[in-house]
Design a protein around this motif. Structure first.
Motif, PDB file in Angstrom:
ATOM      1  N   SER A 188       0.809  -1.221   0.000  1.00  0.00           N
ATOM      2  CA  SER A 188       0.000   0.000   0.000  1.00  0.00           C
ATOM      3  C   SER A 188       0.845   1.276   0.000  1.00  0.00           C
ATOM      4  O   SER A 188       0.314   2.358  -0.254  1.00  0.00           O
ATOM      5  CB  SER A 188      -0.943   0.005   1.201  1.00  0.00           C
ATOM      6  OG  SER A 188      -0.213   0.047   2.403  1.00  0.00           O
ATOM      7  N   VAL A 189       2.143   1.162   0.273  1.00  0.00           N
ATOM      8  CA  VAL A 189       2.980   2.365   0.348  1.00  0.00           C
ATOM      9  C   VAL A 189       4.078   2.395  -0.711  1.00  0.00           C
ATOM     10  O   VAL A 189       4.809   3.387  -0.812  1.00  0.00           O
ATOM     11  CB  VAL A 189       3.625   2.520   1.746  1.00  0.00           C
ATOM     12  CG1 VAL A 189       2.558   2.474   2.832  1.00  0.00           C
ATOM     13  CG2 VAL A 189       4.693   1.466   1.996  1.00  0.00           C
ATOM     14  N   LYS A 190       4.207   1.336  -1.478  1.00  0.00           N
ATOM     15  CA  LYS A 190       5.247   1.288  -2.514  1.00  0.00           C
ATOM     16  C   LYS A 190       5.117   2.471  -3.465  1.00  0.00           C
ATOM     17  O   LYS A 190       4.025   2.795  -3.918  1.00  0.00           O
ATOM     18  CB  LYS A 190       5.143  -0.019  -3.298  1.00  0.00           C
ATOM     19  CG  LYS A 190       5.831  -1.188  -2.646  1.00  0.00           C
ATOM     20  CD  LYS A 190       5.759  -2.421  -3.541  1.00  0.00           C
ATOM     21  CE  LYS A 190       6.424  -3.610  -2.871  1.00  0.00           C
ATOM     22  NZ  LYS A 190       6.311  -4.835  -3.678  1.00  0.00           N
ATOM     23  N   GLY A 191       6.248   3.093  -3.736  1.00  0.00           N
ATOM     24  CA  GLY A 191       6.266   4.233  -4.641  1.00  0.00           C
ATOM     25  C   GLY A 191       5.936   5.555  -3.975  1.00  0.00           C
ATOM     26  O   GLY A 191       6.103   6.615  -4.581  1.00  0.00           O
ATOM     27  N   ARG A 192       5.475   5.507  -2.727  1.00  0.00           N
ATOM     28  CA  ARG A 192       5.115   6.748  -2.015  1.00  0.00           C
ATOM     29  C   ARG A 192       5.990   6.980  -0.790  1.00  0.00           C
ATOM     30  O   ARG A 192       6.212   8.120  -0.393  1.00  0.00           O
ATOM     31  CB  ARG A 192       3.646   6.707  -1.588  1.00  0.00           C
ATOM     32  CG  ARG A 192       2.668   6.563  -2.731  1.00  0.00           C
ATOM     33  CD  ARG A 192       1.215   6.728  -2.256  1.00  0.00           C
ATOM     34  NE  ARG A 192       0.822   5.710  -1.295  1.00  0.00           N
ATOM     35  CZ  ARG A 192       0.395   5.967  -0.062  1.00  0.00           C
ATOM     36  NH1 ARG A 192       0.303   7.209   0.367  1.00  0.00           N
ATOM     37  NH2 ARG A 192       0.039   4.969   0.747  1.00  0.00           N
ATOM     38  N   PHE A 193       6.433   5.907  -0.158  1.00  0.00           N
ATOM     39  CA  PHE A 193       7.246   6.007   1.053  1.00  0.00           C
ATOM     40  C   PHE A 193       8.658   5.522   0.757  1.00  0.00           C
ATOM     41  O   PHE A 193       8.861   4.620  -0.072  1.00  0.00           O
ATOM     42  CB  PHE A 193       6.658   5.140   2.158  1.00  0.00           C
ATOM     43  CG  PHE A 193       5.351   5.618   2.736  1.00  0.00           C
ATOM     44  CD1 PHE A 193       4.609   6.626   2.150  1.00  0.00           C
ATOM     45  CD2 PHE A 193       4.869   5.033   3.914  1.00  0.00           C
ATOM     46  CE1 PHE A 193       3.415   7.049   2.697  1.00  0.00           C
ATOM     47  CE2 PHE A 193       3.669   5.445   4.481  1.00  0.00           C
ATOM     48  CZ  PHE A 193       2.937   6.451   3.850  1.00  0.00           C
ATOM     49  N   THR A 194       9.629   6.095   1.475  1.00  0.00           N
ATOM     50  CA  THR A 194      11.025   5.683   1.344  1.00  0.00           C
ATOM     51  C   THR A 194      11.644   5.552   2.723  1.00  0.00           C
ATOM     52  O   THR A 194      11.572   6.485   3.526  1.00  0.00           O
ATOM     53  CB  THR A 194      11.829   6.708   0.529  1.00  0.00           C
ATOM     54  OG1 THR A 194      11.238   6.871  -0.764  1.00  0.00           O
ATOM     55  CG2 THR A 194      13.274   6.229   0.360  1.00  0.00           C
TER      56      THR A 194
END
Length: 124
Positions: A63-69
């Motif tokens: 659900s957070v891939k590409g948005r969180f690092t």
């Protein structure tokens, strides 16, 4: 006894961003894989991200891939979670954790220690 202290949470509008930090004491931080998970009322605990001790390997929840690092600074005993494009469904208490083994152990919720968390609220 290890201590993990999270910070950086707050109220943010949808589409906004926040940088969460977690500072660790009482352990050899540079030897530990670290992770973040989140918990909100009425929802199951959710794996967010994990990072190997070197920072070379990272893992993310779908659900957070590409948005969180996730990242870390071993000179400051600190792990970070940079969040962006935040959505109301990201609202939760975010906890950092010391993984029991490699970073993939945090994907299985296999922690040694975790902090009290920092509240992230995404709302207009």
């Amino acid at each position: 006894q290890a201590q993990l202290v999270e910070s950086g949470g707050g109220l943010v509008q949808p589409g906004g961003s926040l940088r969460l930090s977690c500072t660790v004491s009482g352990r050899t931080f540079s030897s530990d894989a670290m992770g973040w998970f989140r918990q909100s009322p009425g929802k199951e605990r959710e794996f967010v991200a994990a990072i190997s001790w070197s920072g070379r390997f990272t893992y993310y929840g779908e659900s957070v891939k590409g948005r969180f690092t996730i990242s870390r600074d071993n000179t400051k005993n600190t792990v970070f979670l940079d969040t962006s494009s935040l959505k109301p469904e990201d609202t939760a208490v975010y906890h950092c954790a010391v993984c029991s083994g490699g970073a993939n152990s945090c994907q299985r919720y296999d922690y040694v220690y975790w902090g009290q968390g920092t509240q992230v609220t995404v709302s207009s």
